[in-house]
Design an enzyme around this catalytic site. Structure first.
Site, PDB file in Angstrom:
ATOM      1  CB  CYS A   2     -77.376   9.094   0.916  1.00 46.58           C
ATOM      2  SG  CYS A   2     -78.863   8.397   0.196  1.00 46.58           S
ATOM      3  NE  ARG A  27     -71.574   7.438   1.965  1.00 46.51           N
ATOM      4  CZ  ARG A  27     -71.239   6.359   2.678  1.00 46.51           C
ATOM      5  NH1 ARG A  27     -69.986   5.980   2.722  1.00 46.51           N
ATOM      6  NH2 ARG A  27     -72.157   5.658   3.297  1.00 46.51           N
ATOM      7  CD1 TRP A  74     -76.812   5.456  -5.837  1.00 51.72           C
ATOM      8  CD2 TRP A  74     -78.422   4.289  -4.825  1.00 51.72           C
ATOM      9  NE1 TRP A  74     -77.070   4.328  -6.586  1.00 51.72           N
ATOM     10  CE2 TRP A  74     -78.045   3.612  -5.993  1.00 51.72           C
ATOM     11  CE3 TRP A  74     -79.420   3.739  -4.020  1.00 51.72           C
ATOM     12  CZ2 TRP A  74     -78.639   2.403  -6.374  1.00 51.72           C
ATOM     13  CZ3 TRP A  74     -80.015   2.547  -4.408  1.00 51.72           C
ATOM     14  CH2 TRP A  74     -79.611   1.897  -5.584  1.00 51.72           C
ATOM     15  CG  ASN A 100     -76.506   6.430   4.109  1.00 47.92           C
ATOM     16  OD1 ASN A 100     -77.068   5.839   3.192  1.00 47.92           O
ATOM     17  ND2 ASN A 100     -75.338   6.035   4.609  1.00 47.92           N
ATOM     18  N   GLY A 101     -79.935   5.504   4.350  1.00 43.10           N
ATOM     19  CA  GLY A 101     -80.495   4.224   4.791  1.00 43.10           C
ATOM     20  C   GLY A 101     -81.917   4.068   4.282  1.00 43.10           C
ATOM     21  CD  GLU A 464     -63.712  -7.364 -10.540  1.00 39.81           C
ATOM     22  OE1 GLU A 464     -63.452  -6.156 -10.385  1.00 39.81           O
ATOM     23  OE2 GLU A 464     -64.755  -7.903 -10.131  1.00 39.81           O
ATOM     24  CE  LYS A 468     -64.739  -3.137 -11.569  1.00 36.42           C
ATOM     25  NZ  LYS A 468     -64.750  -3.960 -10.414  1.00 36.42           N
ATOM     26  CD  GLU A 471     -68.409  -1.850 -11.402  1.00 34.71           C
ATOM     27  OE1 GLU A 471     -69.121  -1.359 -10.519  1.00 34.71           O
ATOM     28  OE2 GLU A 471     -67.466  -2.632 -11.171  1.00 34.71           O
ATOM     29  CG  HIS A 487     -72.349 -26.951 -21.366  1.00 36.08           C
ATOM     30  ND1 HIS A 487     -72.506 -28.228 -21.847  1.00 36.08           N
ATOM     31  CD2 HIS A 487     -71.083 -26.886 -20.872  1.00 36.08           C
ATOM     32  CE1 HIS A 487     -71.406 -28.927 -21.621  1.00 36.08           C
ATOM     33  NE2 HIS A 487     -70.519 -28.140 -21.047  1.00 36.08           N
ATOM     34  CE  LYS A 586     -65.117   2.027  -3.923  1.00 42.31           C
ATOM     35  NZ  LYS A 586     -64.633   1.242  -5.030  1.00 42.31           N
TER      36      LYS A 586
HETATM   37  C1  AGP Z   1     -67.401  -3.137  -7.836  1.00 41.57           C
HETATM   38  O1  AGP Z   1     -66.704  -2.404  -8.752  1.00 41.57           O
HETATM   39  C2  AGP Z   1     -68.607  -2.480  -7.326  1.00 41.57           C
HETATM   40  N1  AGP Z   1     -68.353  -1.193  -6.814  1.00 41.57           N
HETATM   41  C3  AGP Z   1     -69.420  -3.330  -6.359  1.00 41.57           C
HETATM   42  O2  AGP Z   1     -69.750  -4.521  -6.995  1.00 41.57           O
HETATM   43  C4  AGP Z   1     -68.715  -3.647  -5.035  1.00 41.57           C
HETATM   44  O3  AGP Z   1     -67.675  -4.545  -5.240  1.00 41.57           O
HETATM   45  C5  AGP Z   1     -69.737  -4.253  -4.065  1.00 41.57           C
HETATM   46  O4  AGP Z   1     -70.750  -3.306  -3.845  1.00 41.57           O
HETATM   47  C6  AGP Z   1     -69.084  -4.652  -2.747  1.00 41.57           C
HETATM   48  O5  AGP Z   1     -68.553  -3.543  -2.111  1.00 41.57           O
HETATM   49  P1  AGP Z   1     -67.599  -3.747  -0.832  1.00 41.57           P
HETATM   50  O6  AGP Z   1     -66.359  -4.447  -1.280  1.00 41.57           O
HETATM   51  O7  AGP Z   1     -67.322  -2.341  -0.360  1.00 41.57           O
HETATM   52  O8  AGP Z   1     -68.382  -4.539   0.169  1.00 41.57           O
END
Ligand code: AGP
Length: 591
Positions: A2, A27, A74, A100-101, A464, A468, A471, A487, A586
């Site tokens: 959060c 966040r 969040w 936050n937590g 990757e 992308k 997400e 396979h 994020k």
């Molecule tokens: C990637 O686009 C995502 N936001 C997520 O997978 C991110 O890479 C992951 O949470 C790790 O975050 P960090 O690099 O801040 O540790």
């Protein structure tokens, strides 16, 4: 994950709190709320949904006051409703808490507090803190907060105010980040510096088990055992312009186009091209200690884990040291073997990801040397690692990580100096062809499944690219080593399955061409990322996106860019919220 912000000073706090929340919205954006202390006492306003909803609500009856706290959520415990939105209050409406937590022992605490007569009104873990502080409140807020926190297990970054002890904000952290912005007789408390730099670049980072009391008269830091702690004021080198969209439609697109510059920042002062070597000032390891490394374990999550995989290939090929890449969330619970000579590298853009932080602490607890590769300066992973590399990619606001990925790979590839220097210009050439990617995105935006295939250094790029797309466009996509397709996944192939191949002219080229033939034989649609001038691949694919030629190990720095653009343009075509995709945030500061 959060976002918390607090303000105490002489200005009206609501506009400052709302602006801070907007900066922290990446966040978490399930609900938002403010709590203000003024002549009427404690005023709490909160709403489910984005901050704009709260703003709408506040426009009607904006409470005024020079002290307040705010939160953007969040959801972890309790659905994203207005009732479960923060700040949460105690039975008497005296104490307000933004958190936050995750409070791991909240069920036990809640049961006990209910037996003692406390009435709970939400499904959240956080409300427990408000009632716990109420239990110990005898007129001094920080004493009550300290007493309450000594019963809490789990992670927290909290901001607390009380009607019956006005004029102060109490903050505390354990596991979740908290920073204080130092201005002239006013203070801004926040989960990260992006909510602070409009006011000041002078900040104090709280460490775990630390508390802070903020009043217009000053800042006082202690441990939660109430021992005074003196803290260093640090200077943040980011400016406001860096966290604005600069005319781009989305932060993600801006950050994709920033990659030539963010990579130049990552490489600046580190490439000694003449000597064909590089300098990593922050490792804090002597040449003898570096030579004594017998094994490397890279630990990370999400996109950073993909960068770590490329780091594995690079370090094994260039330094001939065995490397393993571990999902941080698995690593810490797997009783890992870390014999002397092992170095653990924690890779994290935010430097606050709870799983990676916990994995790093576990490695330290087992005596391993731990290094960090981080983007956010002053982040917890950076401060707690024994040394490391800041990637200097600048603030990354878009939830889908892009420029941090290429800068992480560059930082791990600093061996290949001369060729690395050419990468920023080569990315500029790829970005100049973005319209071609947009056209392909338009053609495939209605598909609901995608397969990404690559070999060698480009296998992690396939992962990757798939991440992308997943997400930000919510399309189901999978990345695979191209040969692994035979396979199992090949069963998915038909005329409705777009398959993205990274087929650059490196040691795996011929093999990937064979895999493309296998897909064509099942009428799969092929989008190929290929090396400039390779006409042959165009005879095998429905669409080809060309990238400049580069040494094999550095190909991921280029081949990922068209995949970032493809995901972005498909998400825009599908009218998705690119910068704040559903259910994501994020930096993931809870396990
Ligand atoms: C990637 O686009 C995502 N936001 C997520 O997978 C991110 O890479 C992951 O949470 C790790 O975050 P960090 O690099 O801040 O540790």
């Amino acid at each position: 994950m959060c976002g918390i912000v607090g303000y105490v000073g002489s200005q009206d706090s609501v506009p400052i709190l709302l602006e801070g929340l907007r900066r922290l919205e990446y966040r978490g954006y399930d609900s938002a709320g403010v709590a203000i202390l003024n002549g009427q006492g404690l005023v709490v306003q909160k709403a489910a949904g984005k901050i704009a909803v709260l703003e709408g609500l506040l426009n009607g009856s904006k409470p005024r006051g020079t002290l307040g706290i705010a939160h953007t959520r969040w959801a972890t415990h309790g659905e994203p409703t207005t009732v479960n939105a923060h700040p949460h209050v105690d039975c008497k409406g005296n104490i307000a808490v933004a958190h936050n937590g995750i409070i791991e022992n909240y069920v036990t605490l809640r049961k006990k507090l209910e037996e003692e007569g406390h009435r709970f009104t939400t499904d959240t873990d956080t409300e427990t803190i408000a009632h716990l502080i109420e239990k110990y409140f005898e007129g001094n807020l920080e004493r009550a907060v300290a007493a309450a926190l000594r019963h809490v297990t789990g992670t927290y970054g909290i901001a607390v105010i009380a009607r019956d002890d006005p004029g102060k904000i109490v903050g505390a952290r354990h596991g979740s980040p908290l920073v204080v912005g130092i201005c002239d007789s006013e203070y801004v408390l926040a989960s990260d510096v992006s909510a602070i730099i409009r006011h000041t670049n002078q900040v104090v980072y709280l460490d775990d088990e630390e508390m802070v009391v903020l009043t217009p008269q000053g800042i006082h830091t202690t441990t939660i055992r109430e021992e005074t702690v003196s803290k260093r004021v640090e200077t943040v080198d980011w400016d406001l312009e860096k966290i604005e969209k600069a005319g781009y439609a989305h932060f993600m697109l801006k950050e994709i186009f920033e990659q030539p510059q963010s990579l130049r920042n990552t490489l600046r002062g580190r490439l000694l091209a003449e000597e064909g070597t590089s300098r990593l000032g922050g490792l804090n390891m002597s040449p003898a200690e570096l030579r004594a490394i017998t094994r490397v374990v890279i630990t990370a999550c999400g996109t950073s884990w993909h960068a770590g995989m490329i780091g594995e290939y690079l370090i094994e090929e260039l330094a001939r040291i065995p490397v393993e890449v571990e999902y941080a969330s698995e690593f810490r619970y797997r009783n890992p073997i870390l014999e002397p000579g092992t170095v653990v590298i924690a890779v994290s853009q935010s430097g606050e990801t709870a799983d990676t932080l916990a994995a790093m602490r576990e490695a330290k607890r087992r005596g391993a040397r731990v290094l960090g590769v981080c983007n956010v300066v002053g982040s917890t992973i950076a401060r707690e690692s024994g040394g490391g590399v800041y990637i200097h990619a600048g603030p990354e606001i878009g939830v889908a990580s892009t420029k941090a990925f290429t800068s992480q790979v560059a930082a791990l590839a600093l061996e290949l100096t001369r060729e690395l220097e050419s990468i920023p210009d080569k990315i500029e050439r790829i970005l100049a062809g973005a319209d071609k990617v947009k056209a392909i995105a338009r053609a495939y935006a209605r598909h609901n499944n995608f397969l990404y295939l690559g070999r060698g250094y480009n296998f992690p790029v396939a992962l990757e690219g798939a991440l992308k797309l997943k997400e930000i466009s919510y399309i189901h996509a999978e990345g695979y080593p191209a040969a692994e397709m035979k396979h199992g996944p090949i069963a998915l192939i038909d005329e409705n399955m777009p398959v993205v191949f990274i087929c650059t002219q490196d040691s795996a080229y011929e093999k990937v061409l064979n895999n493309m033939e296998e897909v064509r034989a099942r009428r799969g649609k092929i989008i190929a990322i290929a090396s400039e001038g390779d006409e042959h691949v165009a005879t095998k694919a429905d669409h080809v996106l060309y990238i400049p030629r580069v040494l094999g190990p550095l190909t991921p720095l280029l081949s990922v860019v068209p995949l970032q653009l493809l995901a972005y343009y498909i998400a825009v075509e599908r009218k998705c919220d690119v910068d704040q995709p559903r259910n994501l945030a994020k930096s993931v500061t809870v396990e």
